[in-house]
Design a protein around this motif. Sequence first.
Motif, PDB file in Angstrom:
ATOM      1  N   UNK A   1       0.672  -1.337   0.149  1.00 30.84           N
ATOM      2  CA  UNK A   1      -0.397  -0.292  -0.045  1.00 30.84           C
ATOM      3  C   UNK A   1       1.126   1.131   0.347  1.00 30.84           C
ATOM      4  N   UNK A   2       1.393   1.127   0.725  1.00 28.03           N
ATOM      5  CA  UNK A   2       2.850   2.712   0.366  1.00 28.03           C
ATOM      6  C   UNK A   2       3.593   3.071  -0.306  1.00 28.03           C
ATOM      7  N   UNK A   3       3.831   2.199  -1.466  1.00 31.47           N
ATOM      8  CA  UNK A   3       4.132   2.546  -2.379  1.00 31.47           C
ATOM      9  C   UNK A   3       3.283   2.772  -3.701  1.00 31.47           C
ATOM     10  N   UNK A   4       1.511   2.595  -3.251  1.00 33.86           N
ATOM     11  CA  UNK A   4       0.506   3.151  -4.355  1.00 33.86           C
ATOM     12  C   UNK A   4       0.942   4.272  -5.026  1.00 33.86           C
ATOM     13  N   UNK A   5       1.254   5.554  -3.482  1.00 36.80           N
ATOM     14  CA  UNK A   5       1.275   6.957  -4.644  1.00 36.80           C
ATOM     15  C   UNK A   5       2.126   7.470  -5.447  1.00 36.80           C
ATOM     16  N   UNK A   6       3.532   6.624  -5.005  1.00 36.78           N
ATOM     17  CA  UNK A   6       4.741   6.790  -6.333  1.00 36.78           C
ATOM     18  C   UNK A   6       4.223   5.749  -7.411  1.00 36.78           C
ATOM     19  N   UNK A   7       3.878   4.511  -6.945  1.00 37.72           N
ATOM     20  CA  UNK A   7       3.845   3.899  -8.965  1.00 37.72           C
ATOM     21  C   UNK A   7       2.333   4.327  -9.946  1.00 37.72           C
ATOM     22  N   UNK A   8       1.310   4.816  -8.778  1.00 39.57           N
ATOM     23  CA  UNK A   8       0.092   5.151  -9.831  1.00 39.57           C
ATOM     24  C   UNK A   8       0.456   6.893 -10.748  1.00 39.57           C
ATOM     25  N   UNK A   9       0.927   7.151 -10.794  1.00 37.70           N
ATOM     26  CA  UNK A   9       2.055   8.451 -11.704  1.00 37.70           C
ATOM     27  C   UNK A   9       2.233   7.790 -12.572  1.00 37.70           C
ATOM     28  N   UNK A  10       3.051   6.345 -12.599  1.00 34.50           N
ATOM     29  CA  UNK A  10       3.224   6.224 -13.678  1.00 34.50           C
ATOM     30  C   UNK A  10       2.013   6.410 -14.482  1.00 34.50           C
ATOM     31  N   UNK A  11       0.358   5.662 -14.130  1.00 33.84           N
ATOM     32  CA  UNK A  11      -0.905   5.621 -15.406  1.00 33.84           C
ATOM     33  C   UNK A  11      -0.612   6.791 -15.732  1.00 33.84           C
ATOM     34  N   UNK A  12      -0.268   7.045 -17.106  1.00 35.95           N
ATOM     35  CA  UNK A  12      -0.678   8.145 -17.894  1.00 35.95           C
ATOM     36  C   UNK A  12      -2.123   8.389 -17.849  1.00 35.95           C
ATOM     37  N   UNK A  13      -3.270   9.121 -16.653  1.00 36.20           N
ATOM     38  CA  UNK A  13      -4.489   9.319 -17.092  1.00 36.20           C
ATOM     39  C   UNK A  13      -5.153   9.706 -18.111  1.00 36.20           C
ATOM     40  N   UNK A  14      -4.369  10.937 -18.917  1.00 36.59           N
ATOM     41  CA  UNK A  14      -5.085  11.815 -19.933  1.00 36.59           C
ATOM     42  C   UNK A  14      -5.452  10.975 -20.794  1.00 36.59           C
ATOM     43  N   UNK A  15      -4.776   9.252 -20.944  1.00 35.45           N
ATOM     44  CA  UNK A  15      -4.397   8.657 -22.354  1.00 35.45           C
ATOM     45  C   UNK A  15      -5.725   7.229 -22.045  1.00 35.45           C
TER      46      UNK A  15
END
Length: 618
Positions: free
Chosen positions: A250-264
């Motif tokens: 759970x503690x890595x979720x923020x850092x890894x969620x940033x890798x998802x390119x939401x605008x696409x």
Amino acid sequence: MKDVALLEIQKYQEANAERWAPRLRPGAPSGNLPLLLRMDRDSPDGLLFKDQDFSSDLLKQLNGLRQNGVLTDVSICVGAWEVPCHRSVLASSSPYFRAMFCSNFRESHEAKVQLKGINPEALDQMVLYVYTGEAHITAQNVLPLLEAASMLQYPKLFEACSSYLQGQLAPSNCLGMIRLSEILSCESLKKKAKQMALTYFPEVAASADLKELCALELRDYLGDDGLCGEEEKVFEALMVWVKHDLQARRRYMQELFKLVRLQYIHPAFFHHFIANDALLQSSPSCQTILETAKRQMFSLYGTTSVADLHPPLHAPPRTSYQDFLILLGGRKDNQQTTRDVLIYSGQTRQWQSLTKLPIRLYKAAAVALHRSIYVLGGMVVGTGKSVPSHNVYIFSLKLNQWSPVQPMLVARYSHRSIAHKNYIFSIGGIGEGQEVLGSMERYDSVCNIWESMASMPVGVLHPAVAVKDQRLYLFGGEDIMQNPVRLIQVYHISRNTWFKMETRMIKNVCAPAVVLGERIVIVGGYTRRILAYDPQSNKFAKCADMKDRRMHHGAAVMGDKLYVTGGRRLTTNCTIEDSAAFDCYDPQTDSWTSQGQLPHRLFDHACLSVQCIPHACP
């Protein structure tokens, strides 16, 4: 050089004259040399003799000596397993053994040398390789043999094992191979395994190995620009990984969620599967990312400033995305309305056919939105009676199939449609009573609903249409009498209001418009002229003319260039010809180049550009 060699031979012959004397011809002077050894000074240099089999024969002899325990002076041991060898052969074959036996290490004079970390069967294969140059690599021994070759410094055997493993690569094991290659510093295997992991992301994401990656490995993988996966799949893979060991991850979720390119990500997927995800909502930092993405995706009003955007929303599309052109419908060689759908790859420069349109439609409108194609309205032909349609169809490139969606409020053809954000605007056209329509309606692709919007000031047919900076621009077109209309009509999207401007620069009919950089480019329309309009300064600039006077053609932007397809051209003797031309305009050089020909002559078709991953296309 020849003279020196001959002098040396003569000296040798003179020194051995007595030994050769009995072989001299009777009566010949004793000082004469045998005829056999007389040499012409012009003869070529001596012969370099090569015994091609000598080395391999020598190795065979040495291996025979080893197998029979003859002249062996050291035994290589793994635990109780012993392999007698020749110290000199081992030292000659590997820097590892050369250092061991040719330095002041105690192993240099010991009769038995113990090796740690090596499998006994791998040692046997290794020694066999040293004495024969051959090794039998199998699925059972490749890993211990690779480790032994790495440790004992046999680079060619190491690469042979790597090649074997590369041949066994599959999406189900490539992540494990990457980890193995890093442990053994095997760059060739790592490169091939990583390429497979990136290319076959959907299959790799379904493998058990992805769940076992550490956070750093997953970050490097999901953050790679070359990942061949749609962002929806990237998000799903991330959530599967997190939930596999929720307490620890759970503690890595923020850092890894940033890798998802939401605008696409498709807004419907974001709305239904991401925005309200309970796990993301439980993280304040992830909530912030979600709120920023919501404003950017769903606001028609452009209220989110660049300074407010979270860094991930600036990320470019992954390099695995490629540009494609789509041509739909129109009229072919025989001027019959066609159902054909063609796709052109900017990478391969090849045309392919896709699934045909569901029905034959004349002068329908089409737009690309979220990697899908929408075809709207048009005149239904070939059913006995031609009538305007209000139907809308969506085409999935991934599935290569058409599906109906919510129909328009008004049946229309010869209209224009354009996409902006998550919306499609359908404007004007001809209605069921053959009247020119001034109405406009808007489709919400997330909620699958249509609503009426403000009508345009002047109803026109076949204008050039583009969207830029929250405004929708209609250039020119024609009235019901087919006279050119010299107007720019502008729709303010957030205010739902129109205004119009008269201009002598506009005289286009049946011409497309595209956004190219910061300008809107109007492409032909019964003219060769290309006009670039700057909305900021409200000024026009001329670009290089097309080769022909062109109308009813298609135009789309791929990358930073404009592509123009088909249409009808006005010849020098004022006749009209259908065209299969395929041309490209480069704004950097203000020049045109031919891209060859379309598969057939075509006009009144839709021409669209889409970006997608090749394996997601048929």
